[in-house]
Design an enzyme around this catalytic site. Structure first.
Site, PDB file in Angstrom:
ATOM      1  N   HIS A 207      -3.191  -3.581  -5.937  1.00 31.98           N
ATOM      2  CA  HIS A 207      -3.734  -3.123  -4.969  1.00 31.98           C
ATOM      3  C   HIS A 207      -5.347  -2.823  -4.364  1.00 31.98           C
ATOM      4  O   HIS A 207      -5.666  -2.419  -4.842  1.00 31.98           O
ATOM      5  CB  HIS A 207      -3.133  -1.782  -4.867  1.00 31.98           C
ATOM      6  CG  HIS A 207      -3.120  -0.120  -3.376  1.00 31.98           C
ATOM      7  ND1 HIS A 207      -3.628   0.727  -3.178  1.00 31.98           N
ATOM      8  CD2 HIS A 207      -3.769  -1.473  -1.798  1.00 31.98           C
ATOM      9  CE1 HIS A 207      -3.497   0.400  -1.928  1.00 31.98           C
ATOM     10  NE2 HIS A 207      -3.154  -0.251  -1.444  1.00 31.98           N
TER      11      HIS A 207
ATOM     12  N   GLU B 164      -7.252  -1.110  -7.594  1.00 30.61           N
ATOM     13  CA  GLU B 164      -6.087  -0.103  -7.958  1.00 30.61           C
ATOM     14  C   GLU B 164      -4.724  -0.874  -8.440  1.00 30.61           C
ATOM     15  O   GLU B 164      -3.515  -1.343  -8.139  1.00 30.61           O
ATOM     16  CB  GLU B 164      -5.797   0.763  -7.022  1.00 30.61           C
ATOM     17  CG  GLU B 164      -4.893   2.050  -7.363  1.00 30.61           C
ATOM     18  CD  GLU B 164      -4.786   2.801  -6.185  1.00 30.61           C
ATOM     19  OE1 GLU B 164      -4.788   2.325  -4.834  1.00 30.61           O
ATOM     20  OE2 GLU B 164      -4.277   4.504  -6.126  1.00 30.61           O
TER      21      GLU B 164
ATOM     22  N   ASN C  36      -4.904   6.523  -1.813  1.00 25.00           N
ATOM     23  CA  ASN C  36      -4.147   6.589  -0.132  1.00 25.00           C
ATOM     24  C   ASN C  36      -4.080   8.482  -0.284  1.00 25.00           C
ATOM     25  O   ASN C  36      -3.870   8.838   0.762  1.00 25.00           O
ATOM     26  CB  ASN C  36      -3.244   5.885  -0.237  1.00 25.00           C
ATOM     27  CG  ASN C  36      -3.626   4.123   0.659  1.00 25.00           C
ATOM     28  OD1 ASN C  36      -4.764   4.471   0.991  1.00 25.00           O
ATOM     29  ND2 ASN C  36      -2.625   2.753   0.846  1.00 25.00           N
TER      30      ASN C  36
ATOM     31  N   SER D 147       1.014  -1.304  -0.112  1.00 20.10           N
ATOM     32  CA  SER D 147      -0.217   0.170  -0.185  1.00 20.10           C
ATOM     33  C   SER D 147       0.801   1.402   0.190  1.00 20.10           C
ATOM     34  O   SER D 147       0.548   2.892  -0.566  1.00 20.10           O
ATOM     35  CB  SER D 147      -0.984  -0.052   0.942  1.00 20.10           C
ATOM     36  OG  SER D 147      -0.343  -1.133   1.892  1.00 20.10           O
TER      37      SER D 147
HETATM   38  P1  NAD Z   1      -1.010  -9.073   7.871  1.00 17.83           P
HETATM   39  O1  NAD Z   1       0.481  -8.901   8.729  1.00 17.83           O
HETATM   40  O2  NAD Z   1      -1.922  -9.407   8.306  1.00 17.83           O
HETATM   41  O3  NAD Z   1      -0.380 -10.410   6.981  1.00 17.83           O
HETATM   42  C1  NAD Z   1       0.848 -10.775   6.206  1.00 17.83           C
HETATM   43  C2  NAD Z   1       1.164 -12.553   6.376  1.00 17.83           C
HETATM   44  O4  NAD Z   1       2.712 -12.378   5.121  1.00 17.83           O
HETATM   45  C3  NAD Z   1       1.508 -12.648   7.764  1.00 17.83           C
HETATM   46  O5  NAD Z   1       0.479 -13.856   7.565  1.00 17.83           O
HETATM   47  C4  NAD Z   1       3.203 -13.681   8.090  1.00 17.83           C
HETATM   48  O6  NAD Z   1       3.340 -14.497   8.146  1.00 17.83           O
HETATM   49  C5  NAD Z   1       3.259 -13.507   5.909  1.00 17.83           C
HETATM   50  N1  NAD Z   1       4.634 -13.626   5.699  1.00 17.83           N
HETATM   51  C6  NAD Z   1       5.762 -12.571   6.385  1.00 17.83           C
HETATM   52  N2  NAD Z   1       6.371 -13.252   5.493  1.00 17.83           N
HETATM   53  C7  NAD Z   1       6.222 -13.758   5.048  1.00 17.83           C
HETATM   54  C8  NAD Z   1       7.105 -15.041   4.082  1.00 17.83           C
HETATM   55  N3  NAD Z   1       8.920 -14.125   3.915  1.00 17.83           N
HETATM   56  N4  NAD Z   1       7.416 -15.543   3.521  1.00 17.83           N
HETATM   57  C9  NAD Z   1       5.174 -16.359   3.423  1.00 17.83           C
HETATM   58  N5  NAD Z   1       4.935 -15.560   4.208  1.00 17.83           N
HETATM   59  C10 NAD Z   1       5.287 -13.978   4.627  1.00 17.83           C
HETATM   60  O7  NAD Z   1      -0.968  -7.923   6.222  1.00 17.83           O
HETATM   61  P2  NAD Z   1      -1.798  -7.684   6.269  1.00 17.83           P
HETATM   62  O8  NAD Z   1      -2.716  -6.271   6.430  1.00 17.83           O
HETATM   63  O9  NAD Z   1      -2.565  -8.918   4.967  1.00 17.83           O
HETATM   64  O10 NAD Z   1      -1.034  -6.573   4.381  1.00 17.83           O
HETATM   65  C11 NAD Z   1      -0.011  -7.383   3.378  1.00 17.83           C
HETATM   66  C12 NAD Z   1      -0.248  -7.110   2.575  1.00 17.83           C
HETATM   67  O11 NAD Z   1      -0.786  -5.838   2.214  1.00 17.83           O
HETATM   68  C13 NAD Z   1       1.580  -5.513   2.843  1.00 17.83           C
HETATM   69  O12 NAD Z   1       2.384  -5.739   2.225  1.00 17.83           O
HETATM   70  C14 NAD Z   1       0.188  -3.971   3.501  1.00 17.83           C
HETATM   71  O13 NAD Z   1       1.157  -2.465   3.096  1.00 17.83           O
HETATM   72  C15 NAD Z   1      -0.724  -4.745   2.133  1.00 17.83           C
HETATM   73  N6  NAD Z   1      -2.280  -4.064   2.355  1.00 17.83           N
HETATM   74  C16 NAD Z   1      -2.424  -3.898   3.762  1.00 17.83           C
HETATM   75  C17 NAD Z   1      -4.354  -3.453   3.670  1.00 17.83           C
HETATM   76  C18 NAD Z   1      -4.545  -3.592   5.265  1.00 17.83           C
HETATM   77  O14 NAD Z   1      -5.987  -2.709   4.989  1.00 17.83           O
HETATM   78  N7  NAD Z   1      -4.162  -4.453   5.929  1.00 17.83           N
HETATM   79  C19 NAD Z   1      -5.164  -2.881   2.994  1.00 17.83           C
HETATM   80  C20 NAD Z   1      -4.122  -2.461   1.836  1.00 17.83           C
HETATM   81  C21 NAD Z   1      -2.781  -3.144   0.862  1.00 17.83           C
END
Ligand code: NAD
Length: 732
Positions: A463, A475, A513, A442
Site C-alpha cells: 500500500h 504499508e 487509514n 487502500s
Molecule cells: P486511478 O483511477 O487514477 O487509476 C486507475 C487506473 O487503472 C486507470 O488508469 C484505469 O484506466 C486503470 N484500469 C482500470 N481497470 C483496468 C483493467 N482492467 N486493466 C488495466 N487497467 C485498468 O486510481 P488510483 O488513484 O491510481 O488508484 C488505484 C488503486 O490504488 C486503487 O485500488 C486505490 O484504492 C489505490 N490507492 C489509491 C490511493 C490514492 O490516494 N489515490 C492511495 C493508495 C492506494
C-alpha cells in the site's frame, strides 16, 4: 582497538586519522572524545610536532555524526540528577573541542599554540562538522556528492557540541539560520560559498594542502577570541541584528507552532549566546542542549525518526528468505498511483511493464515519469541521459504478454473487487509460479482479494501513499495465507525504492487509514456540534498535526469520504458508529463542495485554486455554538481518536511491532512528529493519565473513547509501551 590513530611525519606534522571500527562512516561515541583529546594533547605537548591535521580513514567521508543511540539514552544513563549529569557531560565535550581551538595558546596574550587543520574527504555531518569548526582551518575535498552541515534539528535536537555557537560567530545569525534551523546540507563548493568551510581542494591534494597550510606558520587565533570581535551581521542589539532575531523568532514559531522544543531552545542559545563572551556562550548552549535532552520529545523523535526508522528500512521485520530483490515489475493500472509506482521503480533501476486498458492511458502514466525527469533537469538534479535511461526502463503497453518474466506485480486498477479479480487472473495466465502478486488497494481486505489468485501464499498488499514519489511510507499487508517469501519480496522491493516499510496484518483499513479516518471524523463531528471550525483546525496544528482535519478532507476529497462511509456502513450494518459525521459529509457532497478538486470545500478557494479561509457558509447549516470547548479538549479529542485506534490495532495484532506503529504514523499521515508517534505520546503522558483521560472523554463524548483493555491493564500496572513492547523488552 581505538577509532583514532596518530602518526607524525619528518616535517613535524601530526596526522590524526578517525576510522570508526566496523562502520562504513565514522560516528562519534564517548570513548572517541577521550581518545581524540588524548592524541591532540600528546601532539601539543610534543616539541617535535609543529601542527596537526585531523582527517578520516573512510573514503569519501569525514563523519556521519554522533551515535544517536547514545544521545537517546544519555538521559537514562545520567544518574539520579539527570540534568546535572547531562550538563556536565556536554561541558566535557565542549572542553575537548575548546582545547583543540585554543591549541595551547596563552589565554591572555593568544601567543603560542599550534595550527590544527581539519581535512574532510567528503560528508561531514553533526559532530563531524562541529569538530572541524573548532579547528583553525577547514579543507574539504572537491567531492560533489559530499554533504556538509548540521542536521540535528531534523531529529529533534540541535548542535550542542559548540557547533551552534561557533557557526553563528563565524557566519552571523542570519547566514547560519538555514543551516541550524532547517538543517540545510551543502556540497563542499556551496559550503565554501556559505562560509562554512575555508577551502575546497582537489581530493588527491587534500592532505598536501592541509599540510602546506599547517607549515606556513598561520595565524590561528579565532576572531571571537580576539579583542573587539564583532559578530557578522550584528549582535541582537545592533539594528541589523535586531531585525534578524525578531524575524527568526516569528519564523520559528510559524513553522513549528511552538511544539518542537529544539527549535525554540536553539534560538534561545543563539540569542543569549550572542550577548556574552564565547566561553559563557558555550555554557549557555550546553544548558539549552541539556534542556532539550531532558524533554521526552527529543528522545522519542530520535528513537522513531532515526533509530527505528533505519532499523525498519534495514529489514528488522524481514522473515528469513533468500534475496528477493526485484528485477522486473509489472504495474497494472497507469492512473495516479500506477504512474507513481512506475516512476519510483524505474528510478531504482528496475525494469517496468506499465499496463492499462488503452495505450493512451498507459502512455499517460509513463508521461508522469517524463514530466518528473524534465523537472529534475530544469533544477539541474538530472541529465538528459539519466532521463533516457529511466524512460527506457518503462514499457507502457496494453499487452499482458509483456509481463512474462516479471518477479513482482503491483496492481493499481480501480478500487473494485471484480475488476481486481479479473486483472489478477489475466496476469497469472502469463507470469510464472514464483511471481509475487501485490495489490495497492487502500480499503479492500487482502484475504478476500487473494481468493482470485491461484496461489494466495504469493499474494500480498503493498500500500503506497499519494503522491508516491514524495510519501516515504509503504504499508505491507499480510493476508491470512500470505507466505514469508511474499513478505520478504515486498520488503526487498521497498528497500530498493528507498522507502520505509511497515508490515501489518489484514484488518479493515489496515493501519494508517484506520487511524486517520477517526481523526477526520472527529473534526467533522465537532462541526456538527457547533465547535468553531477555526478552533478545530488550529487546535490540530498547535498540537503538531501538519493539516487540520477539515483541510485534510478537502485535500483527499469529500466524495472519497462519502464512498468510504457508504462502503463501511454496508460492511458494518447496525454497528456503524459515524452517522453524525455522514450527515455533514453528505450535505457537503450534495452542495457540490467536494474539496480542493472542486475549488470549494470546508475551505473557500479562489479561481486559481488557492486556499483562502474557512468557508463562511458552513455556519448557515451548522451554526457555531455560543459556548466553545477549551483548546486542550479539542486537541485531546483529535489525538485520542487516532491513538486509540493504534492501541486497538496493537491489541488485535494488526500491528506486531510498536516501532512500526510510531514510524508509520509519522511518515504515513504526519502524526505529531514531536511526540515520536502514538505509542511514544502515550508513554510521554503516561498510561495511567491516558486511561483516566479516556474515561473522561468517554463520559463526555461517547464510547468511541472507551479505554482499550490493554491500555487499562498497562495503566493499572504503571507500564509504558516501550517498556513492555520495545526492543529491549523483547530481547529480555
Ligand atoms: P486511478 O483511477 O487514477 O487509476 C486507475 C487506473 O487503472 C486507470 O488508469 C484505469 O484506466 C486503470 N484500469 C482500470 N481497470 C483496468 C483493467 N482492467 N486493466 C488495466 N487497467 C485498468 O486510481 P488510483 O488513484 O491510481 O488508484 C488505484 C488503486 O490504488 C486503487 O485500488 C486505490 O484504492 C489505490 N490507492 C489509491 C490511493 C490514492 O490516494 N489515490 C492511495 C493508495 C492506494
Amino acid at each position: 582497538m581505538t577509532d583514532f590513530t596518530m602518526t607524525t611525519d619528518a616535517d613535524g606534522v601530526a596526522t590524526i586519522v578517525w576510522d570508526t571500527v566496523g562502520k562504513s562512516m565514522n560516528v562519534m561515541n564517548q570513548q572517541g572524545f577521550t581518545d581524540l583529546d588524548m592524541l591532540v594533547g600528546q601532539a601539543l605537548a610534543d616539541d617535535a610536532v609543529k601542527g596537526i591535521i585531523i582527517t578520516s580513514g573512510k573514503k569519501g567521508s569525514f563523519a556521519g555524526g554522533m551515535d544517536l543511540n547514545i544521545i537517546a539514552k544519555m538521559k537514562d544513563s545520567a544518574g539520579d540528577e539527570p540534568a546535572r549529569g547531562l550538563f556536565e557531560g556536554v561541558m566535557e565535550m565542549h572542553g575537548v573541542l575548546r582545547r583543540i581551538e585554543r591549541a595551547g595558546m596563552d589565554d591572555k596574550t593568544n601567543k603560542g599554540g599550534k595550527p590544527i587543520a581539519a581535512a574532510l574527504p567528503g560528508t561531514a555531518l553533526g559532530i563531524g562538522l562541529e569538530i572541524p569548526l573548532a579547528c583553525h582551518r577547514i579543507f574539504a575535498a572537491d567531492n560533489p556528492k559530499a554533504k556538509i552541515g548540521l542536521p540535528e534539528i531534523m531529529v529533534g535536537i540541535f548542535p550542542g557540541a559548540g557547533g551552534t555557537t561557533r557557526l553563528v560567530r563565524k557566519m552571523g545569525a542570519m547566514a547560519a539560520s538555514p543551516l541550524l534551523l532547517e538543517g540545510k546540507l551543502n556540497d563542499p563548493k556551496k559550503a565554501k560559498a556559505a562560509g562554512v568551510v575555508d577551502e575546497v581542494v582537489p581530493a588527491d591534494e587534500l592532505l598536501a594542502k592541509a599540510k602546506e597550510w599547517v607549515l606556513s606558520e598561520p595565524k590561528i587565533v579565532k576572531s571571537w577570541d580576539e579583542k573587539g570581535y564583532k559578530m557578522p551581521g550584528g549582535a541582537p542589539y545592533h539594528p541589523a541584528g535586531f531585525m534578524t532575531f525578531v524575524g527568526a523568532s516569528a519564523m520559528v514559531n510559524s513553522k513549528t507552532q511552538g511544539v518542537y522544543p529544539a527549535a525554540k531552545a536553539l534560538l534561545s542559545a543563539v540569542y543569549e549566546g550572542a550577548l556574552v563572551p564565547f566561553d559563557t556562550a558555550l555554557k549557555i548552549e550546553a544548558r539549552w542542549f541539556t534542556n532539550v535532552l531532558m524533554n521526552p520529545s527529543s528522545s522519542a523523535m530520535i528513537r522513531s525518526l532515526f533509530i527505528n526508522k533505519e532499523a525498519l528500512e534495514k529489514g528488522a521485520n524481514r522473515p528469513e528468505a533468500p534475496d528477493q530483490r526485484v528485477q522486473k515489475v509489472g504495474v497494472i493500472g497507469a492512473g495516479m498511483m500506477g504512474a507513481g509506482i512506475s516512476l519510483v521503480s524505474a528510478l531504482a533501476g528496475i525494469e517496468v511493464v506499465l499496463i492499462d486498458s488503452t495505450q493512451e492511458a498507459a502512455d499517460k502514466g509513463k508521461s508522469y515519469t517524463t514530466a518528473y525527469m524534465d523537472k529534475g533537469i530544469a533544477r539541474k538534479k538530472a541529465t538528459e541521459e539519466k532521463k533516457e535511461a529511466v524512460l527506457g526502463l518503462i514499457n507502457a503497453t496494453t499487452d499482458y504478454a509483456a509481463l512474462e518474466g516479471c518477479d513482482l506485480i503491483v496492481e493499481a486498477v480501480f478500487e473494485d473487487p471484480s475488476v481486481k479479480a479479473e486483472v489478477t487472473a489475466k496476469v497469472q495466465a502469463v507470469t510464472g509460479p514464483d511471481c509475487i502478486f501485490a495489490t495497492n488497494t487502500s480499503t479492500l481486505p487482502i484475504t478476500e482479494l487473494a481468493k482470485a489468485s491461484n496461489d494466495p501464499e504469493k499474494f500480498i498488499g503493498i500500500h503506497f501513499f499519494s503522491p508516491v514519489d514524495k510519501m516515504m511510507l509503504v504499508e505491507i499487508i499480510k493476508g491470512k495465507e500470505t507466505g514469508s517469501v511474499a513478505v520478504a519480496k515486498a520488503l526487498d522491493y521497498v528497500r530498493q525504492i528507498r522507502k520505509t516499510p511497515i508490515v501489518v496484518n489484514d484488518e479493515r483499513f489496515f493501519y494508517a487509514n484506520r487511524c486517520i479516518i477517526p481523526y477526520i471524523n472527529e473534526g467533522i463531528r465537532m462541526v456538527k456540534e457547533g465547535v468553531e471550525p477555526a478552533l478545530i483546525e488550529n487546535a490540530a496544528k498547535l498540537v503538531g498535526m501538519p493539516l487540520g482535519p477539515l483541510q485534510l478532507v478537502d485535500e483527499t476529497s469529500v466524495d472519497l469520504g462519502v464512498k468510504i462511509a457508504k462502503a463501511t456502513k454496508a460492511a458494518m450494518g447496525d454497528a456503524y458508529p459515524d452517522g453524525e459525521v455522514d450527515e455533514v459529509l453528505f450535505w457537503m457532497f450534495d452542495e457540490g463542495r467536494l474539496g480542493r478538486k472542486s475549488n470549494a470545500g470546508f475551505y473557500a478557494y479562489d479561481e486559481k485554486g488557492k486556499r483562502q479561509g474557512l468557508w463562511e457558509g458552513l455556519a448557515g447549516q451548522y451554526p457555531v455554538a455560543d459556548e466553545q470547548p477549551d483548546l486542550t479538549t479539542v486537541q485531546h479529542r483529535l489525538l485520542f481518536a487516532q491513538v486509540l485506534e493504534a492501541v486497538r490495532a496493537l491489541e488485535e495484532n494488526v500491528l506486531e511491532d510498536i516501532r512500526e506503529g510510531d514510524v508509520g504514523a509519522i511518515l504515513g499521515w504526519g502524526f505529531a512528529p514531536w511526540s515520536g508517534g502514538p505509542f511514544s505520546w502515550l508513554d510521554i503522558i503516561g498510561t495511567p493519565y491516558a486511561a483516566e483521560r479516556c474515561d473522561q472523554l468517554t463520559e463526555a463524548f461517547g464510547p468511541r473513547f472507551a479505554t482499550p483493555a490493554l491500555l487499562r491493564e498497562m495503566a493499572d500496572k504503571g507500564q509504558s509501551f516501550y517498556g513492555r513492547f520495545g526492543q529491549e523488552a523483547a530481547a529480555a
